[in-house]
Design a protein around this motif. Sequence first.
Motif, PDB file in Angstrom:
ATOM      1  N   PRO A 152      31.548 -12.211  12.620  1.00  0.00           N
ATOM      2  CA  PRO A 152      31.603 -11.527  11.357  1.00  0.00           C
ATOM      3  C   PRO A 152      30.888 -10.352  11.206  1.00  0.00           C
ATOM      4  O   PRO A 152      31.299  -9.395  10.611  1.00  0.00           O
ATOM      5  CB  PRO A 152      31.159 -12.779  10.256  1.00  0.00           C
ATOM      6  CG  PRO A 152      31.518 -14.099  11.018  1.00  0.00           C
ATOM      7  CD  PRO A 152      31.036 -13.622  12.417  1.00  0.00           C
ATOM      8  N   LEU A 153      29.653 -10.299  11.753  1.00  0.00           N
ATOM      9  CA  LEU A 153      28.787  -9.231  11.908  1.00  0.00           C
ATOM     10  C   LEU A 153      29.509  -8.001  12.254  1.00  0.00           C
ATOM     11  O   LEU A 153      29.540  -6.927  12.047  1.00  0.00           O
ATOM     12  CB  LEU A 153      27.531  -9.523  12.139  1.00  0.00           C
ATOM     13  CG  LEU A 153      26.594 -10.490  11.112  1.00  0.00           C
ATOM     14  CD1 LEU A 153      25.089 -10.800  11.849  1.00  0.00           C
ATOM     15  CD2 LEU A 153      26.566  -9.910   9.995  1.00  0.00           C
ATOM     16  N   TYR A 154      29.956  -8.222  13.688  1.00  0.00           N
ATOM     17  CA  TYR A 154      30.518  -7.156  14.506  1.00  0.00           C
ATOM     18  C   TYR A 154      31.849  -6.933  13.906  1.00  0.00           C
ATOM     19  O   TYR A 154      32.150  -5.727  13.930  1.00  0.00           O
ATOM     20  CB  TYR A 154      30.663  -7.690  15.734  1.00  0.00           C
ATOM     21  CG  TYR A 154      29.343  -7.657  16.712  1.00  0.00           C
ATOM     22  CD1 TYR A 154      29.358  -6.463  17.538  1.00  0.00           C
ATOM     23  CD2 TYR A 154      28.490  -8.736  16.888  1.00  0.00           C
ATOM     24  CE1 TYR A 154      28.232  -6.338  18.316  1.00  0.00           C
ATOM     25  CE2 TYR A 154      27.474  -8.499  17.676  1.00  0.00           C
ATOM     26  CZ  TYR A 154      27.320  -7.485  18.483  1.00  0.00           C
ATOM     27  OH  TYR A 154      26.248  -7.121  19.390  1.00  0.00           O
ATOM     28  N   SER A 155      32.511  -7.635  13.148  1.00  0.00           N
ATOM     29  CA  SER A 155      33.789  -7.358  12.522  1.00  0.00           C
ATOM     30  C   SER A 155      33.270  -6.125  11.359  1.00  0.00           C
ATOM     31  O   SER A 155      34.103  -5.331  11.175  1.00  0.00           O
ATOM     32  CB  SER A 155      34.533  -8.146  11.982  1.00  0.00           C
ATOM     33  OG  SER A 155      34.784  -9.479  13.102  1.00  0.00           O
ATOM     34  N   GLU A 156      32.181  -6.494  10.638  1.00  0.00           N
ATOM     35  CA  GLU A 156      31.817  -5.506   9.768  1.00  0.00           C
ATOM     36  C   GLU A 156      31.615  -4.243  10.140  1.00  0.00           C
ATOM     37  O   GLU A 156      32.048  -3.308   9.590  1.00  0.00           O
ATOM     38  CB  GLU A 156      30.656  -6.024   8.847  1.00  0.00           C
ATOM     39  CG  GLU A 156      31.005  -7.256   8.128  1.00  0.00           C
ATOM     40  CD  GLU A 156      31.998  -6.881   6.948  1.00  0.00           C
ATOM     41  OE1 GLU A 156      31.867  -6.019   6.328  1.00  0.00           O
ATOM     42  OE2 GLU A 156      33.030  -7.772   6.728  1.00  0.00           O
ATOM     43  N   VAL A 157      30.917  -4.253  11.336  1.00  0.00           N
ATOM     44  CA  VAL A 157      30.574  -2.874  12.088  1.00  0.00           C
ATOM     45  C   VAL A 157      32.065  -2.197  12.293  1.00  0.00           C
ATOM     46  O   VAL A 157      32.020  -1.008  12.243  1.00  0.00           O
ATOM     47  CB  VAL A 157      29.740  -3.263  13.397  1.00  0.00           C
ATOM     48  CG1 VAL A 157      29.674  -1.895  14.049  1.00  0.00           C
ATOM     49  CG2 VAL A 157      28.655  -3.802  12.740  1.00  0.00           C
ATOM     50  N   LYS A 180      34.729  -2.445  10.789  1.00  0.00           N
ATOM     51  CA  LYS A 180      35.363  -1.887   9.526  1.00  0.00           C
ATOM     52  C   LYS A 180      34.729  -0.738   9.024  1.00  0.00           C
ATOM     53  O   LYS A 180      35.205   0.294   8.719  1.00  0.00           O
ATOM     54  CB  LYS A 180      35.093  -3.042   8.343  1.00  0.00           C
ATOM     55  CG  LYS A 180      36.108  -4.179   8.624  1.00  0.00           C
ATOM     56  CD  LYS A 180      35.816  -5.248   7.342  1.00  0.00           C
ATOM     57  CE  LYS A 180      36.722  -6.497   7.611  1.00  0.00           C
ATOM     58  NZ  LYS A 180      36.789  -7.428   6.646  1.00  0.00           N
ATOM     59  N   ALA A 181      33.349  -0.834   9.159  1.00  0.00           N
ATOM     60  CA  ALA A 181      32.593   0.416   8.875  1.00  0.00           C
ATOM     61  C   ALA A 181      32.918   1.765   9.858  1.00  0.00           C
ATOM     62  O   ALA A 181      32.886   2.845   9.365  1.00  0.00           O
ATOM     63  CB  ALA A 181      31.058   0.004   9.033  1.00  0.00           C
ATOM     64  N   LYS A 214      36.294   3.178   8.817  1.00  0.00           N
ATOM     65  CA  LYS A 214      35.990   4.034   7.737  1.00  0.00           C
ATOM     66  C   LYS A 214      35.411   5.255   7.898  1.00  0.00           C
ATOM     67  O   LYS A 214      35.983   6.318   7.584  1.00  0.00           O
ATOM     68  CB  LYS A 214      35.234   3.228   6.583  1.00  0.00           C
ATOM     69  CG  LYS A 214      35.300   3.909   5.413  1.00  0.00           C
ATOM     70  CD  LYS A 214      34.587   3.106   4.235  1.00  0.00           C
ATOM     71  CE  LYS A 214      34.661   4.031   2.969  1.00  0.00           C
ATOM     72  NZ  LYS A 214      33.850   3.361   1.963  1.00  0.00           N
TER      73      LYS A 214
END
Length: 350
Positions: free
Chosen positions: A29-34, A36-37, A40
Amino acid sequence: MSNNKNKPVNPVTDVILKTITNLKVNSPPLYSEVIKASNKYQQQSQLLSQAGVFLADTIARLTVHNQGDFGDGFKKLADTLRELETKRDEVVKVLLNEFITPCKQNIENDQKDIITFEKNYKKERDQMRQDIVKLEARTRKAGKKTTPEVLKQQITELNDKIKESEQLNSNRLRDVVLMERKKHSTFLSQFNQFLDKELELANDTNTKLSSFTQTSRDLINTQNQLPNDLEALISKQERTLVQIQPQSDNSDNYRISYAGGNGGGESYDSYADNYDYSYSDQTESYDNSGGSELQARALYDYDSGESTDLNLRAGDIITVVQQDDGSGWTKGRDSYGNEGIFPSTYIEYV
Protein backbone atom coordinates in the motif's frame (compact mmCIF):
# COMPACT_ATOMS: atom_id res chain seq x y z
CA MET A 1 7.61 -31.62 28.17
CA SER A 2 5.57 -28.41 28.50
CA ASN A 3 2.81 -27.48 26.06
CA ASN A 4 4.01 -25.77 22.86
CA LYS A 5 1.68 -22.83 23.50
CA ASN A 6 3.67 -21.98 26.62
CA LYS A 7 7.03 -22.17 24.89
CA PRO A 8 8.71 -18.81 24.20
CA VAL A 9 8.75 -17.73 20.56
CA ASN A 10 12.09 -18.14 18.87
CA PRO A 11 13.35 -14.56 18.29
CA VAL A 12 14.71 -15.48 14.83
CA THR A 13 11.37 -16.95 13.82
CA ASP A 14 9.62 -13.89 15.16
CA VAL A 15 11.73 -11.54 12.99
CA ILE A 16 11.16 -13.73 9.94
CA LEU A 17 7.40 -13.64 10.36
CA LYS A 18 7.33 -9.89 11.00
CA THR A 19 9.47 -9.25 7.91
CA ILE A 20 7.19 -11.46 5.83
CA THR A 21 4.14 -9.57 7.13
CA ASN A 22 5.76 -6.23 6.31
CA LEU A 23 6.57 -7.30 2.76
CA LYS A 24 3.20 -8.92 2.21
CA VAL A 25 0.83 -6.55 3.99
CA ASN A 26 2.43 -3.22 4.87
CA SER A 27 4.79 -2.38 1.99
CA PRO A 28 2.50 -2.69 -1.06
CA PRO A 29 0.00 0.00 0.00
CA LEU A 30 2.79 2.44 0.80
CA TYR A 31 4.57 1.79 -2.48
CA SER A 32 1.25 2.15 -4.29
CA GLU A 33 0.83 5.57 -2.69
CA VAL A 34 4.28 6.54 -3.94
CA ILE A 35 3.28 5.49 -7.45
CA LYS A 36 0.07 7.53 -7.24
CA ALA A 37 2.05 10.57 -6.13
CA SER A 38 4.56 9.97 -8.94
CA ASN A 39 1.73 9.75 -11.47
CA LYS A 40 0.37 13.08 -10.28
CA TYR A 41 3.84 14.63 -10.46
CA GLN A 42 4.30 13.25 -13.98
CA GLN A 43 0.95 14.64 -15.16
CA GLN A 44 1.59 18.06 -13.62
CA SER A 45 5.06 18.13 -15.15
CA GLN A 46 3.57 17.40 -18.56
CA LEU A 47 1.19 20.34 -18.14
CA LEU A 48 4.07 22.53 -16.98
CA SER A 49 6.13 21.52 -20.03
CA GLN A 50 3.24 22.33 -22.35
CA ALA A 51 2.75 25.69 -20.65
CA GLY A 52 6.48 26.39 -20.99
CA VAL A 53 6.40 25.69 -24.72
CA PHE A 54 3.37 27.97 -25.09
CA LEU A 55 5.25 30.70 -23.19
CA ALA A 56 8.28 30.26 -25.48
CA ASP A 57 6.10 30.45 -28.60
CA THR A 58 4.37 33.58 -27.31
CA ILE A 59 7.69 35.29 -26.56
CA ALA A 60 8.88 34.32 -30.05
CA ARG A 61 6.03 36.37 -31.51
CA LEU A 62 7.68 39.49 -30.10
CA THR A 63 10.31 39.14 -32.79
CA VAL A 64 7.71 39.82 -35.52
CA HIS A 65 7.59 43.54 -34.74
CA ASN A 66 10.98 43.83 -33.06
CA GLN A 67 14.13 43.49 -35.11
CA GLY A 68 17.76 44.18 -34.28
CA ASP A 69 19.40 43.43 -30.95
CA PHE A 70 16.20 43.21 -28.90
CA GLY A 71 14.60 41.00 -31.53
CA ASP A 72 17.61 38.71 -31.32
CA GLY A 73 17.31 38.76 -27.54
CA PHE A 74 13.64 37.75 -27.63
CA LYS A 75 14.48 34.92 -30.03
CA LYS A 76 17.27 33.65 -27.81
CA LEU A 77 14.96 33.69 -24.78
CA ALA A 78 12.26 31.78 -26.67
CA ASP A 79 14.78 29.22 -27.96
CA THR A 80 16.24 28.77 -24.47
CA LEU A 81 12.85 28.15 -22.88
CA ARG A 82 11.86 25.76 -25.66
CA GLU A 83 15.07 23.73 -25.24
CA LEU A 84 14.53 23.48 -21.48
CA GLU A 85 10.94 22.34 -21.92
CA THR A 86 12.11 19.68 -24.37
CA LYS A 87 14.49 18.48 -21.67
CA ARG A 88 11.70 18.58 -19.07
CA ASP A 89 9.59 16.39 -21.36
CA GLU A 90 12.44 13.85 -21.42
CA VAL A 91 12.49 13.87 -17.61
CA VAL A 92 8.75 13.20 -17.50
CA LYS A 93 9.14 10.25 -19.88
CA VAL A 94 11.93 8.75 -17.75
CA LEU A 95 9.75 9.06 -14.65
CA LEU A 96 6.97 7.15 -16.40
CA ASN A 97 9.00 4.54 -18.29
CA GLU A 98 11.88 3.93 -15.90
CA PHE A 99 10.14 4.27 -12.53
CA ILE A 100 6.34 4.26 -12.47
CA THR A 101 5.72 1.42 -14.94
CA PRO A 102 8.41 -1.01 -13.65
CA CYS A 103 7.57 -0.16 -10.04
CA LYS A 104 3.96 -1.25 -10.60
CA GLN A 105 5.21 -4.54 -12.04
CA ASN A 106 7.64 -5.01 -9.16
CA ILE A 107 4.87 -4.71 -6.58
CA GLU A 108 2.96 -7.51 -8.28
CA ASN A 109 6.05 -9.72 -8.62
CA ASP A 110 7.20 -9.05 -5.06
CA GLN A 111 3.80 -10.07 -3.74
CA LYS A 112 4.01 -13.39 -5.55
CA ASP A 113 7.58 -13.99 -4.35
CA ILE A 114 6.87 -13.27 -0.69
CA ILE A 115 3.73 -15.45 -0.65
CA THR A 116 5.74 -18.32 -2.15
CA PHE A 117 8.54 -17.71 0.35
CA GLU A 118 6.11 -17.70 3.30
CA LYS A 119 4.44 -20.91 2.13
CA ASN A 120 7.75 -22.76 1.74
CA TYR A 121 9.13 -21.44 5.03
CA LYS A 122 6.10 -22.50 7.05
CA LYS A 123 6.17 -25.90 5.39
CA GLU A 124 9.87 -26.37 6.26
CA ARG A 125 9.37 -25.05 9.79
CA ASP A 126 6.39 -27.31 10.48
CA GLN A 127 8.24 -30.34 9.17
CA MET A 128 11.22 -29.48 11.35
CA ARG A 129 8.96 -29.14 14.40
CA GLN A 130 7.41 -32.54 13.76
CA ASP A 131 10.84 -34.14 13.45
CA ILE A 132 11.97 -32.55 16.72
CA VAL A 133 8.80 -33.67 18.54
CA LYS A 134 9.35 -37.26 17.34
CA LEU A 135 12.98 -37.23 18.43
CA GLU A 136 12.00 -35.81 21.82
CA ALA A 137 9.52 -38.66 22.27
CA ARG A 138 12.14 -41.25 21.31
CA THR A 139 14.65 -39.67 23.67
CA ARG A 140 12.20 -39.82 26.60
CA LYS A 141 11.43 -43.41 25.77
CA ALA A 142 15.10 -44.31 25.47
CA GLY A 143 15.71 -42.79 28.88
CA LYS A 144 13.34 -45.26 30.45
CA LYS A 145 13.90 -48.52 28.60
CA THR A 146 17.26 -48.49 26.82
CA THR A 147 20.90 -48.46 27.65
CA PRO A 148 22.86 -45.25 28.27
CA GLU A 149 24.52 -45.67 24.90
CA VAL A 150 21.17 -45.70 23.09
CA LEU A 151 19.98 -42.71 25.11
CA LYS A 152 23.16 -40.84 24.26
CA GLN A 153 22.57 -41.55 20.56
CA GLN A 154 19.00 -40.28 20.75
CA ILE A 155 20.10 -37.12 22.51
CA THR A 156 22.75 -36.52 19.84
CA GLU A 157 20.15 -36.90 17.07
CA LEU A 158 17.79 -34.55 18.88
CA ASN A 159 20.50 -31.92 19.30
CA ASP A 160 21.47 -32.23 15.64
CA LYS A 161 17.86 -31.70 14.57
CA ILE A 162 17.51 -28.67 16.83
CA LYS A 163 20.71 -27.21 15.35
CA GLU A 164 19.35 -27.95 11.87
CA SER A 165 16.18 -26.11 12.82
CA GLU A 166 18.14 -23.13 14.08
CA GLN A 167 20.23 -23.12 10.90
CA LEU A 168 17.05 -23.22 8.84
CA ASN A 169 15.71 -20.17 10.70
CA SER A 170 19.00 -18.35 10.28
CA ASN A 171 19.09 -19.03 6.55
CA ARG A 172 15.49 -18.00 6.04
CA LEU A 173 15.97 -14.85 8.10
CA ARG A 174 18.90 -13.93 5.90
CA ASP A 175 16.85 -14.70 2.78
CA VAL A 176 13.80 -12.66 3.77
CA VAL A 177 15.79 -9.65 5.00
CA LEU A 178 17.82 -9.61 1.78
CA MET A 179 14.57 -9.90 -0.14
CA GLU A 180 13.30 -6.82 1.68
CA ARG A 181 16.51 -4.89 1.11
CA LYS A 182 16.54 -5.84 -2.57
CA LYS A 183 13.00 -4.49 -2.90
CA HIS A 184 14.01 -1.14 -1.40
CA SER A 185 17.23 -1.02 -3.44
CA THR A 186 15.36 -1.68 -6.67
CA PHE A 187 12.96 1.12 -5.79
CA LEU A 188 15.82 3.57 -5.21
CA SER A 189 17.70 2.42 -8.30
CA GLN A 190 14.67 3.06 -10.51
CA PHE A 191 13.96 6.39 -8.85
CA ASN A 192 17.59 7.40 -9.28
CA GLN A 193 17.22 7.22 -13.06
CA PHE A 194 14.55 9.87 -12.76
CA LEU A 195 16.67 11.93 -10.36
CA ASP A 196 19.66 11.75 -12.72
CA LYS A 197 17.49 13.24 -15.46
CA GLU A 198 16.20 15.88 -13.06
CA LEU A 199 19.78 16.78 -12.14
CA GLU A 200 20.73 16.95 -15.82
CA LEU A 201 17.78 19.30 -16.41
CA ALA A 202 18.74 21.42 -13.40
CA ASN A 203 22.34 21.78 -14.60
CA ASP A 204 21.23 22.54 -18.15
CA THR A 205 18.71 25.06 -16.85
CA ASN A 206 21.33 26.78 -14.73
CA THR A 207 23.78 26.98 -17.64
CA LYS A 208 21.31 28.21 -20.25
CA LEU A 209 19.46 30.66 -18.02
CA SER A 210 22.74 32.07 -16.68
CA SER A 211 23.87 32.63 -20.26
CA PHE A 212 20.64 34.34 -21.23
CA THR A 213 20.60 36.42 -18.03
CA GLN A 214 23.91 37.93 -19.10
CA THR A 215 22.48 38.63 -22.56
CA SER A 216 19.49 40.33 -20.90
CA ARG A 217 21.73 42.49 -18.72
CA ASP A 218 23.71 43.58 -21.78
CA LEU A 219 20.51 44.58 -23.57
CA ILE A 220 19.10 46.35 -20.51
CA ASN A 221 22.26 48.42 -20.28
CA THR A 222 21.69 49.67 -23.84
CA GLN A 223 18.21 51.06 -23.13
CA ASN A 224 19.47 54.64 -23.50
CA GLN A 225 21.38 53.89 -26.70
CA LEU A 226 20.15 53.77 -30.26
CA PRO A 227 21.06 50.94 -32.65
CA ASN A 228 23.97 51.81 -34.92
CA ASP A 229 21.85 52.00 -38.08
CA LEU A 230 19.39 54.44 -36.50
CA GLU A 231 22.19 56.46 -34.94
CA ALA A 232 23.80 56.78 -38.37
CA LEU A 233 20.49 57.83 -39.90
CA ILE A 234 19.82 60.48 -37.27
CA SER A 235 23.36 61.82 -37.45
CA LYS A 236 22.89 62.75 -41.13
CA GLN A 237 22.25 66.43 -41.88
CA GLU A 238 18.62 67.38 -41.98
CA ARG A 239 17.14 68.43 -45.30
CA THR A 240 16.35 72.11 -45.73
CA LEU A 241 13.51 73.49 -47.83
CA VAL A 242 14.99 75.61 -50.65
CA GLN A 243 12.06 76.66 -52.75
CA ILE A 244 8.62 75.84 -54.06
CA GLN A 245 8.36 76.33 -57.80
CA PRO A 246 5.42 75.85 -60.15
CA GLN A 247 5.79 73.19 -62.77
CA SER A 248 6.81 74.30 -66.25
CA ASP A 249 3.64 72.89 -67.80
CA ASN A 250 1.60 75.86 -66.41
CA SER A 251 -0.56 73.45 -64.44
CA ASP A 252 -1.45 73.80 -60.78
CA ASN A 253 1.34 71.37 -59.89
CA TYR A 254 4.22 72.59 -57.73
CA ARG A 255 7.63 71.08 -57.11
CA ILE A 256 9.19 71.29 -53.66
CA SER A 257 12.99 71.07 -53.77
CA TYR A 258 15.23 70.17 -50.83
CA ALA A 259 18.95 70.43 -50.28
CA GLY A 260 21.37 69.50 -47.57
CA GLY A 261 21.19 71.06 -44.11
CA ASN A 262 22.95 74.19 -42.96
CA GLY A 263 21.90 76.17 -46.01
CA GLY A 264 23.33 74.04 -48.75
CA GLY A 265 25.76 71.29 -49.50
CA GLU A 266 25.03 67.94 -50.98
CA SER A 267 21.47 66.90 -51.63
CA TYR A 268 20.07 63.65 -50.26
CA ASP A 269 19.73 61.39 -53.24
CA SER A 270 18.51 58.60 -51.00
CA TYR A 271 15.30 60.57 -50.40
CA ALA A 272 12.59 61.45 -52.87
CA ASP A 273 13.63 65.09 -53.01
CA ASN A 274 10.93 66.21 -55.41
CA TYR A 275 7.26 66.05 -54.52
CA ASP A 276 4.37 67.00 -56.78
CA TYR A 277 1.19 68.42 -55.26
CA SER A 278 -2.02 69.12 -57.16
CA TYR A 279 -4.50 71.70 -55.86
CA SER A 280 -8.15 71.84 -56.76
CA ASP A 281 -10.67 74.05 -55.00
CA GLN A 282 -8.12 74.80 -52.30
CA THR A 283 -8.14 71.07 -51.26
CA GLU A 284 -4.95 69.05 -51.33
CA SER A 285 -5.16 65.66 -53.04
CA TYR A 286 -2.99 63.25 -54.95
CA ASP A 287 -3.21 63.34 -58.71
CA ASN A 288 -3.95 59.85 -59.93
CA SER A 289 -5.30 60.99 -63.29
CA GLY A 290 -2.78 58.79 -65.01
CA GLY A 291 -4.79 55.76 -63.99
CA SER A 292 -2.07 54.23 -61.80
CA GLU A 293 -3.16 53.13 -58.32
CA LEU A 294 -1.35 53.91 -55.10
CA GLN A 295 0.47 50.84 -53.75
CA ALA A 296 1.59 50.03 -50.22
CA ARG A 297 3.50 47.22 -48.53
CA ALA A 298 2.25 45.61 -45.31
CA LEU A 299 4.81 45.98 -42.54
CA TYR A 300 3.13 43.68 -40.03
CA ASP A 301 0.52 40.96 -39.84
CA TYR A 302 -2.99 42.18 -39.07
CA ASP A 303 -5.72 39.70 -38.18
CA SER A 304 -9.24 40.88 -37.47
CA GLY A 305 -12.54 39.14 -37.03
CA GLU A 306 -14.47 42.15 -38.37
CA SER A 307 -16.04 41.69 -41.81
CA THR A 308 -15.20 45.30 -42.70
CA ASP A 309 -11.47 44.80 -42.08
CA LEU A 310 -8.78 43.58 -44.45
CA ASN A 311 -6.35 41.05 -42.97
CA LEU A 312 -2.69 41.69 -43.74
CA ARG A 313 0.44 39.60 -43.91
CA ALA A 314 3.81 41.28 -43.61
CA GLY A 315 5.21 41.83 -47.12
CA ASP A 316 1.83 41.84 -48.92
CA ILE A 317 1.39 44.50 -51.60
CA ILE A 318 -1.89 46.36 -51.08
CA THR A 319 -3.70 48.68 -53.48
CA VAL A 320 -4.84 51.75 -51.53
CA VAL A 321 -8.50 52.46 -52.28
CA GLN A 322 -8.98 55.27 -49.77
CA GLN A 323 -6.24 56.97 -47.80
CA ASP A 324 -6.32 57.75 -44.11
CA ASP A 325 -8.72 60.64 -43.45
CA GLY A 326 -7.31 61.27 -40.01
CA SER A 327 -9.11 58.35 -38.35
CA GLY A 328 -6.00 56.20 -38.34
CA TRP A 329 -7.50 53.74 -40.84
CA THR A 330 -6.80 53.14 -44.53
CA LYS A 331 -8.95 51.22 -47.00
CA GLY A 332 -7.24 48.87 -49.42
CA ARG A 333 -7.52 45.85 -51.65
CA ASP A 334 -5.26 42.79 -51.59
CA SER A 335 -4.06 40.69 -54.52
CA TYR A 336 -7.10 38.41 -54.17
CA GLY A 337 -9.55 41.26 -54.63
CA ASN A 338 -10.56 41.45 -50.95
CA GLU A 339 -11.26 44.99 -49.74
CA GLY A 340 -11.39 46.38 -46.24
CA ILE A 341 -9.84 48.77 -43.75
CA PHE A 342 -6.72 48.35 -41.65
CA PRO A 343 -4.51 50.46 -39.34
CA SER A 344 -2.58 53.05 -41.34
CA THR A 345 0.58 52.43 -39.36
CA TYR A 346 0.71 48.84 -40.63
CA ILE A 347 1.78 49.86 -44.16
CA GLU A 348 4.38 51.86 -46.03
CA TYR A 349 3.75 53.38 -49.44
CA VAL A 350 5.79 52.06 -52.38
